[in-house]
Scaffold this active site. Structure first.
Site, short mmCIF file in Angstrom:
data_model
loop_
_atom_site.label_atom_id
_atom_site.label_comp_id
_atom_site.label_asym_id
_atom_site.label_seq_id
_atom_site.Cartn_x
_atom_site.Cartn_y
_atom_site.Cartn_z
N ASP A 217 0.83 -1.20 0.00
CA ASP A 217 0.00 0.00 0.00
C ASP A 217 0.87 1.26 0.00
OD1 ASP A 217 -2.76 1.01 0.31
OD2 ASP A 217 -2.02 1.83 2.19
N GLU A 268 14.67 -14.71 -0.59
CA GLU A 268 14.91 -15.90 0.25
C GLU A 268 13.74 -16.88 0.17
OE1 GLU A 268 15.86 -14.81 4.30
OE2 GLU A 268 16.81 -12.98 3.60
#
Ligand code: GLC
Length: 543
Positions: A217, A268
């Site tokens: 956002d 990751e």
């Protein structure tokens, strides 16, 4: 004689060689946006929830989308539809709990769908423990995580809230604090390292639960001008986005460092992605947020604000392809969302608006890159009339009713033609926003299997988009001719076209090949030409 206006805007070819690694899923994904509160209510309280969404996942799989982005699910102060977060690592009890979210992710994966969450880093709720501690003690470490200014007669600068009125409000002890949205949404101070650390914990918390990424956002916010200098001009909701007039509040260079860090965290976790809400007028600037080491995508909102005419649509598409292409990012097309009027209404309402919205859907789904489909748009929902007394949006209330607000595009989904349109289990619950009396006719069960329905059109388009990779991952050329807009995309040996007539007369478009799909049955093929009635679109596979 017809004139060729703009030609040859191309996007770099994605598949460079047969041996190349497969493109990541998000580059050409169709992401379905679920306004959780309005999607499906499993427990009869009139509020959509995670179990309700989970029960409806087979519908999304049947529809043919790739991922689901859920609007904020966190405990919230309730001032802005969940975008005022109280606890970033929890689920609002109205929606369920963390185990419901995990079960949703598992079910989705089994159905071949991915779940993307919404994260809100620009501001918290005023009910967030940090802000409460900052209110209680101006010298607390928490106070440094927001923007406070000492008590004085005037606010520190001329910044305005996007929801109306000044961006500064007073605390009970007379200090000023910054909120670029509602007063219940105090802006975080990203120059305090604790803020960054805490959000990294939040990302990992959800990534460890198997989500496939985040819609970020206000990704063009977070940092503010270090000197809090006045903005040169006023914000206008009619602009494509923020520009130099708002240079002190948005798009500070430091924010890109946050996205680099977030990208490294996502790296990751295989197959995860970040998509940013970047409401800047300059598409070159928007695209910078999706450079290869930043967000995977930044949403392109031009189509949301373009009037129904060839020139603005062609410009919106060409400029996005150019700008994003320069940084090697796919464009993430948005035709509708929870912040804008539904396109049926935006494009004229009734039959006219519906015809245009259907044609616009075919156009959007034919563009290279990924596409964001807002729940209910596949049903052709118009903007719902919500009586003023039922409205919840702070935009309506803070503008004193001058701006209609966003409730009309957030009304619950109609699932079947029973009382309550199948939103709540027994139909008896009072929905959190009133559902219009004629909503049944748009219901999923009514449109399912109906040849001409808007739902069927979307389902076919999504299946064809998968069957013909040229649409989503080809090299595209944008051409205009009078009122006709053509997107021609080529991938490997395949060439496809989407031809849209945005004018008021039937046109004959020369396009050899077979018609894959048309937005209306009134589209006629004859020899090498297609007769397109006004406000229609067709997909053609070239021979
Ligand atoms: C984004 C959201 C909008 C929200 C605002 C503040 O623009 O899409 O719904 O009101 O951010 O968080």
């Amino acid at each position: 004689m017809a004139r060729r206006l703009s030609l040859a805007r191309t996007q770099p070819r994605r598949r460079v060689a047969p041996a190349a690694a497969p493109a990541p899923w998000w580059r050409d994904a169709v992401v379905y946006q679920v306004y959780l509160r309005s999607f499906a209510d499993s427990d009869g309280d009139g509020i959509g929830d995670l179990r309700g969404l989970r029960q409806r996942l087979p519908y999304l799989s049947w529809l043919g989308v790739d991922a689901v982005w859920i609007n904020p699910h966190y405990p919230s102060g309730g001032a802005d539809g969940g975008y005022d977060v109280v606890d970033y690592r929890a689920v609002d009890p109205e929606y369920g709990d963390v185990s419901d979210l995990e079960a949703l992710v598992d079910d989705a994966r089994r159905l071949g769908l991915r779940v993307v969450l919404d994260v809100v880093p620009n501001h918290t709720s005023d009910q967030h423990p940090w802000f409460q501690a900052a209110l209680a003690d101006p010298d607390s470490p928490e106070a440094a995580r927001y923007h406070f200014a000492p008590a004085s007669a005037e606010p520190p600068n001329n910044w305005q809230s996007l929801f109306g009125g000044p961006a500064w409000s007073r605390t009970p002890d007379g200090r000023w604090y910054l909120h670029l949205f509602a007063p219940e949404q105090p802006d975080l101070n990203w120059r305090d390292p604790v803020v960054a650390e805490d959000f990294e914990r939040t990302l990992r918390f959800w990534l460890d639960r198997g989500v496939s990424g985040f819609r970020v956002d206000v990704a063009y916010g977070l940092y503010k001008d270090a000197g809090l200098r006045d903005n040169p001009g006023a914000y206008s909701p009619t602009l494509f986005g923020h520009g130099p007039e708002q240079a002190m509040t948005w798009n500070q260079p430091e924010v890109h460092g946050v996205w680099r860090r977030w990208r490294s965290i996502c790296d990751e976790y295989p197959d995860t992605m970040l998509v940013g809400e970047v409401c800047l007028a300059d598409l070159e600037q928007v695209a910078l947020y999706s450079r290869p080491d930043e967000l995977h995508q930044s949403l392109s909102f031009r189509l949301l604000k373009s009037p129904w005419a060839v020139a603005p649509f062609a410009e919106a598409i060409s400029s996005a392809l150019d700008a994003y292409g320069r940084v090697g990012a796919p464009v993430s097309w948005v035709l509708g969302n929870h912040d804008k009027e539904r396109q049926v209404t935006r494009f004229g309402g009734g039959e006219l608006g519906t015809a245009r919205a259907r044609a616009a859907a075919l156009l959007t789904l034919a563009l290279p890159g990924s596409a964001y489909l807002y729940a209910g748009d596949e049903l052709g929902l118009p903007q719902a009339h919500v009586p003023d007394e039922a409205k919840q949006d702070p935009i309506f209330h803070r503008s004193g009713g001058a701006r209609a607000g966003r409730d009309g595009c957030r009304v619950p989904m109609p699932w079947n033609p029973t009382e309550g349109v199948g939103f709540s289990p027994d139909g008896a619950a009072e929905p959190w926003l009133p559902i219009p009396a004629d909503w049944s006719r748009y219901a999923v069960s009514v449109q399912t299997g109906q040849g001409g329905s808007t739902l069927t059109l979307h389902r076919r388009a999504l299946a064809l988009r998968k069957a013909h990779p040229a649409f989503a991952s080809g090299s595209a050329t944008v051409t205009t001719r009078g009122d006709v807009l053509t997107i021609r995309s080529v991938d490997g040996g395949e060439a496809v076209r989407c031809v849209v007539n945005m004018g008021s007369e039937t046109v004959l478009a020369g396009c050899p090949g077979s018609v894959l799909l048309a937005s209306t049955a009134a589209v006629r093929r004859s020899g090498g030409t297609v007769a397109l009635p006004p406000d229609s679109a067709v997909w053609v596979l070239e021979d």
